[in-house]
Write an enzyme that holds these catalytic residues in place. Structure first.
Site, short mmCIF file in Angstrom:
data_model
loop_
_atom_site.label_atom_id
_atom_site.label_comp_id
_atom_site.label_asym_id
_atom_site.label_seq_id
_atom_site.Cartn_x
_atom_site.Cartn_y
_atom_site.Cartn_z
CG ASP A 97 46.79 36.91 39.97
OD1 ASP A 97 47.01 38.03 39.46
OD2 ASP A 97 46.11 36.75 40.98
CE1 TYR B 27 42.33 46.03 48.22
CE2 TYR B 27 41.38 44.04 49.13
CZ TYR B 27 41.68 44.83 48.04
OH TYR B 27 41.36 44.43 46.78
CE LYS C 235 46.43 47.40 47.15
NZ LYS C 235 46.59 46.16 46.41
CG HIS D 258 47.16 42.01 41.94
ND1 HIS D 258 46.05 41.50 42.55
CD2 HIS D 258 47.45 41.16 40.93
CE1 HIS D 258 45.67 40.39 41.95
NE2 HIS D 258 46.52 40.15 40.97
#
Length: 182
Positions: free
Chosen positions: A170, A132, A72, A62
């Site tokens: 996904d 994250y 991130k 992603h």
């Protein structure tokens, strides 16, 4: 804190300095000043996310594009994952490169993924809690997904494809070649 460059420009493996004694351990999981000095990057994080998954879960690949692109800083609080970044920045000298690093509660390593890179992970322990920090807010309209099992990316998720637990989103994500044409 040690910072190691990866084959993706602006992507770093971060290893904290851990202080251990008979009481347990202590480490700084993030220090803005040290990060900027060691990486040369200025990043302000505005959102923290956390997920828990069981063995075989594959999440990703992603990214968010445009004004909502996100850098991130990821780490594992419990368990063990294979973490993956793919440079999807068309103007990058490392475009198309893939970084894979095992992150675990035990090794306490982190991965900094710059804006414009795809990100995903697979859970290779019984379960994992994944954390994250993001430098931009989530925006569904700017999200893009690439199929994590696209053979042209040659990612070793350490999970057999037929054992992987993957979302419909996904499974139906773009192939790498379709992403390149988009």
């Amino acid at each position: 804190m040690k910072i190691e460059k990866t084959i993706i420009q602006g992507c770093y493996i971060i290893e904290p300095t851990i202080f251990e004694d008979e009481r347990g351990y202590f480490f700084e999981s993030f220090n803005q000043q040290s990060f900027e000095e060691l990486s040369g990057l200025k990043t302000i994080f505005v959102q923290d996310n956390q997920s828990q998954s069981t063995y075989g879960v594959v999440r990703g690949l992603h990214a968010q594009l445009g004004n909502y692109a996100q850098a991130k800083l990821v780490r594992v609080l419990e368990g063990d994952v294979m973490d993956v970044a793919v440079d999807a920045r068309r103007d990058s000298p490392t475009f198309g490169n893939v970084v894979q690093v095992e992150l675990s509660a035990e090794n306490k390593k982190q991965l900094f993924i710059p804006r414009g890179c795809l990100h995903g992970f697979s859970v290779i322990s019984e379960k994992a809690t994944f954390f994250y920090k993001c430098d931009n807010f989530y925006d569904k309209a700017s999200e893009v997904s690439v199929n994590p099992f696209d053979e042209s990316l040659a990612i070793n998720w350490k999970i057999a494809t037929d054992e992987a637990i993957i979302s419909e989103k996904d499974k139906n994500a773009l192939s790498w070649s379709k992403f390149l044409k988009a």
